[in-house]
Design a protein around this motif. Structure first.
Motif, mmCIF file in Angstrom:
data_model
loop_
_atom_site.group_PDB
_atom_site.id
_atom_site.type_symbol
_atom_site.label_atom_id
_atom_site.label_comp_id
_atom_site.label_asym_id
_atom_site.label_seq_id
_atom_site.Cartn_x
_atom_site.Cartn_y
_atom_site.Cartn_z
ATOM 1 N N CYS A 146 -3.881 -0.924 -0.231
ATOM 2 C CA CYS A 146 -2.951 0.191 -0.028
ATOM 3 C C CYS A 146 -1.496 -0.296 -0.062
ATOM 4 C CB CYS A 146 -3.237 0.871 1.301
ATOM 5 S SG CYS A 146 -4.792 1.788 1.350
ATOM 6 N N ARG B 82 -0.446 -0.867 -3.630
ATOM 7 C CA ARG B 82 -0.101 0.399 -4.293
ATOM 8 C C ARG B 82 1.264 0.909 -3.813
ATOM 9 N NH1 ARG B 82 -1.272 1.234 -8.788
ATOM 10 N NH2 ARG B 82 -0.972 -1.023 -8.620
ATOM 11 N N TYR B 83 1.564 0.705 -2.532
ATOM 12 C CA TYR B 83 2.871 1.098 -1.996
ATOM 13 C C TYR B 83 3.998 0.331 -2.687
ATOM 14 C CZ TYR B 83 6.845 0.553 1.193
ATOM 15 O OH TYR B 83 8.101 0.458 1.714
ATOM 16 N N ILE C 158 -2.062 2.526 6.697
ATOM 17 C CA ILE C 158 -2.489 3.422 5.624
ATOM 18 C C ILE C 158 -1.705 4.736 5.674
ATOM 19 C CG2 ILE C 158 -4.418 4.855 4.830
ATOM 20 C CD1 ILE C 158 -6.258 2.551 5.295
ATOM 21 N N THR D 39 1.792 3.993 4.277
ATOM 22 C CA THR D 39 1.822 3.876 2.810
ATOM 23 C C THR D 39 1.619 5.234 2.154
ATOM 24 O OG1 THR D 39 -0.550 3.333 2.787
ATOM 25 C CG2 THR D 39 0.992 1.499 2.840
ATOM 26 N N TYR D 40 0.750 6.062 2.736
ATOM 27 C CA TYR D 40 0.506 7.387 2.143
ATOM 28 C C TYR D 40 1.777 8.237 2.190
ATOM 29 C CZ TYR D 40 -1.579 11.939 1.193
ATOM 30 O OH TYR D 40 -1.872 13.166 0.643
ATOM 31 N N CYS E 197 -2.194 7.370 -7.206
ATOM 32 C CA CYS E 197 -2.058 6.401 -6.112
ATOM 33 C C CYS E 197 -2.304 7.062 -4.767
ATOM 34 C CB CYS E 197 -0.674 5.770 -6.139
ATOM 35 S SG CYS E 197 -0.463 4.475 -7.381
ATOM 36 N N THR F 244 -5.946 7.412 -4.361
ATOM 37 C CA THR F 244 -6.537 6.092 -4.129
ATOM 38 C C THR F 244 -6.364 5.670 -2.678
ATOM 39 O OG1 THR F 244 -6.127 5.411 -6.420
ATOM 40 C CG2 THR F 244 -6.481 3.656 -4.808
ATOM 41 N N VAL F 245 -5.161 5.880 -2.120
ATOM 42 C CA VAL F 245 -4.909 5.525 -0.723
ATOM 43 C C VAL F 245 -5.796 6.346 0.208
ATOM 44 C CG1 VAL F 245 -3.184 5.562 1.122
ATOM 45 C CG2 VAL F 245 -2.561 4.712 -1.148
ATOM 46 N N HIS G 244 -9.248 4.930 0.058
ATOM 47 C CA HIS G 244 -9.290 3.679 0.815
ATOM 48 C C HIS G 244 -9.321 3.953 2.310
ATOM 49 C CE1 HIS G 244 -9.162 1.122 -2.542
ATOM 50 N NE2 HIS G 244 -7.870 1.171 -2.796
#
Length: 332
Positions: free
Chosen positions: A122, A125-126, A212, A215-216, A237, A240-241, A244
């Protein structure tokens, strides 16, 4: 003595004894066969994707896919070891206590490693969405990768090492010479050990879910400010987060299922066996099949490489018939 043998296990041995008193005897056998089929399928898929990762250099140099490969390795090892322990429990196979301790500690470390790796994925991706200019430097740095994986495995080992050290410190020396039906619950001999372990797991869960959520939110803000060309990638993304996060939740829940199951064992062994069978599928097998789903099916490049590894003959024929197809360009 019979109750002791049933303690803290998915015990088909107990189920057979109960069945002999009048219930159906085929149910535990069918359940075991279903589990073996599911485990076999997911191990095959994971091994296929591991082979795809190892064969293609384009994946081995990308931090995103390296983290993905680590989850595949770890999840495959967890599936295999827990399935072996389940079979040994079902058939009441006893091993030396020291061997049981080693296996239990390894499994505990691996189980903790999966959610930690998901958090790292995560964060990756961030960085890719919110700091694109730094992403290439961060993801290609061997030094950063090394320290990243060192942090993941160190944190993953804390709970397992705590369980090991506390057990060794309170267990009588004679217990180390016993032959037992192996389960990590055997190392939680004192109530305070189980409570301390639960507190540690809860703390780790809160920290990981906080990362998480952070990041979201950051990726969601970036998605709203992104141009129309980048909205598709940022939206992907975000999904995906979320996946996860759901996967990590299932991985964490598996640590608290023993605390839910044990009161049932004292009340009704049949209910206990059914609940633990369901928990094994939901919190051991299902989280391990989400990684291939998230990257193996949703990631077009990895998906096509995996398909061509699965069907090499078809790939060679299709490549000969249509060498310029965009689809086949992923294979070359």
């Amino acid at each position: 003595m019979h109750d002791t043998e049933c303690h803290c296990n998915i015990d088909l041995y107990c189920a057979f004894n109960i069945s002999s008193s009048g219930n159906l005897t085929t149910e535990p056998v069918v359940k075991m066969i279903v589990l073996q089929v599911l485990v076999g399928i997911f191990l095959y898929v994971n091994c296929l994707m591991i082979f795809t990762f190892l064969k293609k250099e384009v994946f081995r140099g990308d931090t995103r896919y390296i983290l993905f490969a680590q989850t595949l390795f770890v999840d495959s090892a967890v599936l295999f070891l827990t399935d072996v322990m389940l079979l040994m429990t079902a058939f009441q196979v006893r091993i030396h206590m020291i061997s049981c301790i080693i296996v239990s500690v390894v499994v505990a470390v691996l189980k903790s490693c999966t959610p930690m790796t998901l958090v790292a994925m995560c964060l990756e991706r961030y960085v890719a969405i919110c700091m694109p200019l730094r992403h290439a430097d961060i993801s290609s740095s061997s030094r950063i990768r090394f320290f990243g994986f060192l942090i993941i495995w160190t944190i993953s080992s804390i709970t397992a090492l705590f369980t090991f050290v506390t057990y060794i410190s309170v267990a009588p020396p004679s217990s180390l010479s016993l032959n037992v039906v192996c389960s990590i619950e055997l190392m939680l001999d004192q109530e305070w050990q189980a409570q301390a372990r639960a507190i540690m797991l809860l703390t780790f869960f809160l920290l990981m879910i906080s990362v998480i959520i952070f990041t979201y939110i950051k990726i969601m803000i970036a998605a709203r400010a992104a141009s129309s060309e980048k909205k598709k990638s940022t939206s992907k993304c975000l999904r995906t987060v979320l996946l996860h996060g759901f996967q990590m939740f299932l991985c964490i829940v598996q640590f608290i299922t023993p605390y839910i199951e044990m009161p049932l064992w004292k009340l009704d062994i049949i209910v206990f066996t059914n609940v633990r069978y369901s928990n094994f599928i939901m919190f051991i097998i299902v989280p391990r099949c989400l990684s291939p789903l998230i990257y193996g099916l949703r990631d077009e490049k990895f998906f096509f490489h995996s398909i061509f590894q699965l069907l090499p003959t078809f790939a060679r024929t299709a490549k000969a018939l249509c060498p310029t197809c965009l689809l086949l360009s992923f294979y070359t």
